[in-house]
Design a protein around this motif. Structure first.
Motif: not given
Lengths: 268, 268
Positions: A50, A53-54, A57, A69-74, A81, A119, A121, B50, B54, B57, B61-62
């Motif tokens: 994490r 991840a910023y 992203l 990006l097709l998806d980014v997870t929690d 998804a 996270v 990607f 900041r 995250y 952002l 994206q979602r």
């Protein structure tokens, strides 16, 4: 990497569903995924803690052609998804474990390395537009020659984000002159899988000295065709390696995540 | 909010460059920006510390139709790639200061509130596609009637990200039945400014009980036209307010950031 108990590949892997292919990989089958579950889009994987991840992203937001990006997870979740019931820690054929920017291991199951704050990607893969190119009669040389597409580090910088910066990496496909416009038109319809070319013609314009010596993948026959260059998802791995991230987990090149999303969903 | 020393508006603000308009706002002029610097795209602003950037952002994206990002700044920097020399703290006509999800102040200069770790998000604005609609002869009712476009909170959820979640907010434009297809076709070419409609026709399908009572903006005459709904950037403000962020700085509705980027750059 596959174990003695790994399942045999099916007769025609192109006919599998995404879920069917993922179940085989989860059970231990190790193979490259080109041609598998032919109706389903595939994706590049990169997972980072994490704390990193910023930047990743933001890097993707600033470099959408290289890093769509097709998806980014929690954080911490191995679910996406893009595929119901999938587990990103186990459902790819093979993984690379990176520490301090170096690959330290390749494994069939990333679960032991998947920290609770990872996270993931999922990044678009050009296989989707290659399918569309073939359907339109535009040849795809590296598929004809049974090799990985050639990729080159360019002298074009990406737009940096935090700790991440580096050069754009491109893939190259030789296209007959009379089909270049069609190749542009087709791939432009797929912005989520790198979109239109970033450069058409003279490799020197990207600082590429010799098409015969790609930085990644394999050389292909150019002949009298026009070299056409697309932004490449390997940009992300190159940049992440250069920034020496503490930990990253990626797919092994050619061994992608197979989604449940049809290629056509990414066509504009 | 404008001071006694504020400059007078120019004869025809539509003919200004983005830089020319920004200089007037920086000097203290307060006005809505509809019709200003007519060739230049305008953007919604939301800046957060900041620590919250995250989630925002990832939310963008979602939810790319509601929250299409044109640029995200480096933490602490008031500069943007969309406008050379611009200062996001001063170059909009007016700002809202949000604390714990509530607007606590409207100011002409956000500099005193701009913490050293603020990240600014510039989000596409439908003004760009409205220009294209008008050029194609598709009427834009709220411009004809000289009001703000009506916006509605729907019963359609966004995809949440971290602490951020909430309903989709849409804007509505009544379109004559024979021009609905053209309105879809045109706006679909502008994915960075909300793209194609999310819903065409019956407002009940989005949980909207009464078009005459918008949640934001002004009601417009629908008459015999078809109500057409687009994802709206106000979604972000609504979600950020609902999540009670410690601090956010946004534009005042209708008083946008004017970029140097021509509308046409966002046409696919």
């Amino acid at each position: 990497m596959s174990t003695a108990a790994a399942p045999a590949p099916p007769g025609d892997p192109a006919l599998l569903t995404g879920a069917g292919a993922r179940a085989l990989f989860r059970a231990g089958l190790d193979t490259d995924t080109v041609g598998w579950a032919a109706a389903s889009a595939q994706a590049n994987l990169i997972a980072v803690p994490r704390a990193d991840a910023y930047d990743l992203l933001l890097f993707a937001q600033r470099n959408p052609q290289a890093c769509p990006l097709l998806d980014v997870t929690d954080a911490g979740s191995p679910a996406t998804a893009l595929a119901a019931g999938a587990d990103l820690r186990t459902d790819l054929p093979a993984y690379r474990i990176w520490r301090d920017g170096e690959v330290v291991e390749e494994v069939a199951d990333a679960t032991p390395y998947w920290r609770s704050d990872m996270v993931a990607f999922l990044i678009g893969c050009s296989l989707t537009f290659e399918t569309a190119l073939l359907e339109a009669g535009v040849p795809v040389r590296h598929l004809e020659e049974g090799v990985i597409d050639p990729m080159y580090v360019t002298d074009r910088p990406t737009r940096g984000a935090g700790a991440l910066s580096g050069p754009l990496v491109v893939s190259m496909r030789p296209v007959p002159a009379h089909q270049v416009a069609e190749a542009v038109r087709i791939t432009d319809r797929y912005p989520d899988v790198h979109g239109a070319p970033v450069h058409v013609g003279d490799p020197a314009g990207l600082g590429i000295a010799d098409l015969g010596r790609p930085d990644f993948g394999d050389a292909v026959t150019v002949g009298g065709d026009v070299p056409v260059f697309w932004a490449c998802g390997v940009t992300t791995q190159a940049v992440v390696a250069a920034s020496r991230l503490e930990l990253a987990i990626t797919h092994v090149p050619g061994r992608m995540f197979i989604t449940d999303v049809p290629h056509t969903a990414y066509r504009r």
